[in-house]
Design a protein around this motif. Structure first.
Motif, PDB file in Angstrom:
ATOM      1  N   GLN A 113       0.789  -1.227   0.000  1.00 50.13           N
ATOM      2  CA  GLN A 113       0.000   0.000   0.000  1.00 50.13           C
ATOM      3  C   GLN A 113       0.830   1.289   0.000  1.00 50.13           C
ATOM      4  O   GLN A 113       0.798   2.051  -0.947  1.00 50.13           O
ATOM      5  N   LEU A 114       1.560   1.518   1.081  1.00 46.14           N
ATOM      6  CA  LEU A 114       2.313   2.759   1.198  1.00 46.14           C
ATOM      7  C   LEU A 114       3.802   2.496   1.061  1.00 46.14           C
ATOM      8  O   LEU A 114       4.282   1.463   1.527  1.00 46.14           O
ATOM      9  N   PRO A 115       4.492   3.413   0.413  1.00 48.88           N
ATOM     10  CA  PRO A 115       4.044   4.711  -0.098  1.00 48.88           C
ATOM     11  C   PRO A 115       3.434   4.659  -1.499  1.00 48.88           C
ATOM     12  O   PRO A 115       2.984   5.667  -2.019  1.00 48.88           O
ATOM     13  N   ARG A 117       0.826   3.592  -3.321  1.00 43.03           N
ATOM     14  CA  ARG A 117      -0.491   3.971  -3.856  1.00 43.03           C
ATOM     15  C   ARG A 117      -0.628   5.480  -4.003  1.00 43.03           C
ATOM     16  O   ARG A 117      -1.509   5.958  -4.724  1.00 43.03           O
ATOM     17  N   LYS A 118       0.254   6.243  -3.365  1.00 42.94           N
ATOM     18  CA  LYS A 118       0.223   7.694  -3.521  1.00 42.94           C
ATOM     19  C   LYS A 118       0.655   8.134  -4.919  1.00 42.94           C
ATOM     20  O   LYS A 118       0.411   9.281  -5.318  1.00 42.94           O
ATOM     21  N   TYR A 137       5.296  13.790  -2.713  1.00 38.98           N
ATOM     22  CA  TYR A 137       5.516  12.345  -2.588  1.00 38.98           C
ATOM     23  C   TYR A 137       6.891  12.070  -1.982  1.00 38.98           C
ATOM     24  O   TYR A 137       7.032  11.231  -1.078  1.00 38.98           O
ATOM     25  N   TRP A 141       7.866  10.230   1.499  1.00 39.37           N
ATOM     26  CA  TRP A 141       8.228   8.877   1.076  1.00 39.37           C
ATOM     27  C   TRP A 141       8.780   8.021   2.223  1.00 39.37           C
ATOM     28  O   TRP A 141       8.322   6.893   2.437  1.00 39.37           O
ATOM     29  N   ALA A 144       6.282   7.222   5.065  1.00 35.71           N
ATOM     30  CA  ALA A 144       5.216   6.351   4.553  1.00 35.71           C
ATOM     31  C   ALA A 144       5.723   4.934   4.284  1.00 35.71           C
ATOM     32  O   ALA A 144       4.925   4.022   4.064  1.00 35.71           O
ATOM     33  N   SER A 145       7.034   4.751   4.321  1.00 37.98           N
ATOM     34  CA  SER A 145       7.632   3.449   3.998  1.00 37.98           C
ATOM     35  C   SER A 145       7.929   2.601   5.227  1.00 37.98           C
ATOM     36  O   SER A 145       8.683   1.632   5.140  1.00 37.98           O
TER      37      SER A 145
END
Length: 272
Positions: A113-115, A117-118, A137, A141, A144-145
């Motif tokens: 999902q992350l990162p 799908r952003k 992003y 990054w 979100a990882s």
């Protein structure tokens, strides 16, 4: 390859070695299938690279390095590896290869999902919006990882570096002007520079103006097809305004070779 890049290895040397990297995976796949077909296998078949697991990181590296190192002709072979025993194909990987491999069904499933799908917002955005979205992003990054295998690896004795290869690949594919974010952390700008020096964004991924008409790159020596702000990947900070009919100049002594000018997604005048 990732360790080599983080260690300052020459990108051109990495590009030359990429076919060998892929051939190692293909050899592994041959033995992997043979094991599945043998009496030693208990019938439990697993992917060569599980897109729902930590293997995704390596799958993403294969796809991104192929694009950025000038080996997009190997993407079909890579996707053949990834389709094996994976019930779902990943949306980001499909978005990355779609311009090179037309006819694929695509995917709406983000297996990690992350990162990742952003990135959907960047693909869906208008060209002029993409630089700001990519900058955002990259800013988000690392945090979100936190569920990804590379997170916190700087605390390990084996640190591969932190690089958003997908940001680089998307920048190249969509022809995004990266001048506003090329010095951000986690952005491997020299991989993008190399990709632009050896090839062009794939057909079908060209930018479009406000009317939706595709704007292709224009070589030096040719007139500007419309007035506005243009940039050349052959020189950092090259964005400048041209009147319609003005002849694009050649940038001498550039490692890129021939100079091409691209319509800038950012059509605003520079702040004083």
């Amino acid at each position: 390859m990732l360790y080599r890049y983080s260690g300052g290895g020459e990108v051109q040397v990495m590009a030359q070695g990429f076919p060998s990297t892929l051939s190692f995976w293909q050899e592994f796949a041959t033995h992997h299938v043979a094991f599945h077909q043998s009496k030693e296998c208990d019938g439990h078949l697993v992917p060569h690279l599980d897109l729902y697991d930590r293997d995704y990181w390596e799958a993403l590296q294969l796809v991104c390095f192929a694009i950025l190192l000038g080996h997009s002709d190997q993407l079909q072979a890579i996707m053949d590896l990834l389709v094996y025993e994976n019930d779902d194909q990943d949306a980001l990987l499909e978005d990355l290869v779609a311009p090179y491999l037309p006819g694929r069904p695509g995917s709406k499933v983000y297996t990690r999902q992350l990162p990742y799908r952003k990135t959907r917002k960047i693909f869906d955005a208008k060209p002029e919006q993409r630089p700001a979205l990519m900058a955002k992003y990259l800013d988000e990054w690392y945090d979100a990882s936190r569920r990804e295998p590379y997170y916190d690896r700087h605390k390990s004795s084996y640190f591969p570096g932190y690089w958003s290869l997908e940001a680089a690949a998307i920048t190249f594919i969509l022809g995004i002007d990266d001048s506003s974010y090329r010095d951000k952390k986690f952005y491997p700008k020299d991989l993008v520079d190399y990709a632009r020096s050896v090839g062009r964004p794939p057909v079908g991924a060209a930018e479009a103006d406000a009317s939706g008409a595709a704007i292709l790159r224009v070589p030096a020596g040719q007139p500007a097809p419309r007035a506005g702000w243009w940039f050349s990947a052959a020189q950092q900070g090259s964005r400048r305004h041209f009147q319609q009919g003005s002849v694009f100049p050649d940038i001498e002594y550039s490692a890129y070779g021939a100079t091409f000018w691209q319509w800038s997604p950012d059509q605003s005048s520079p702040a004083l």
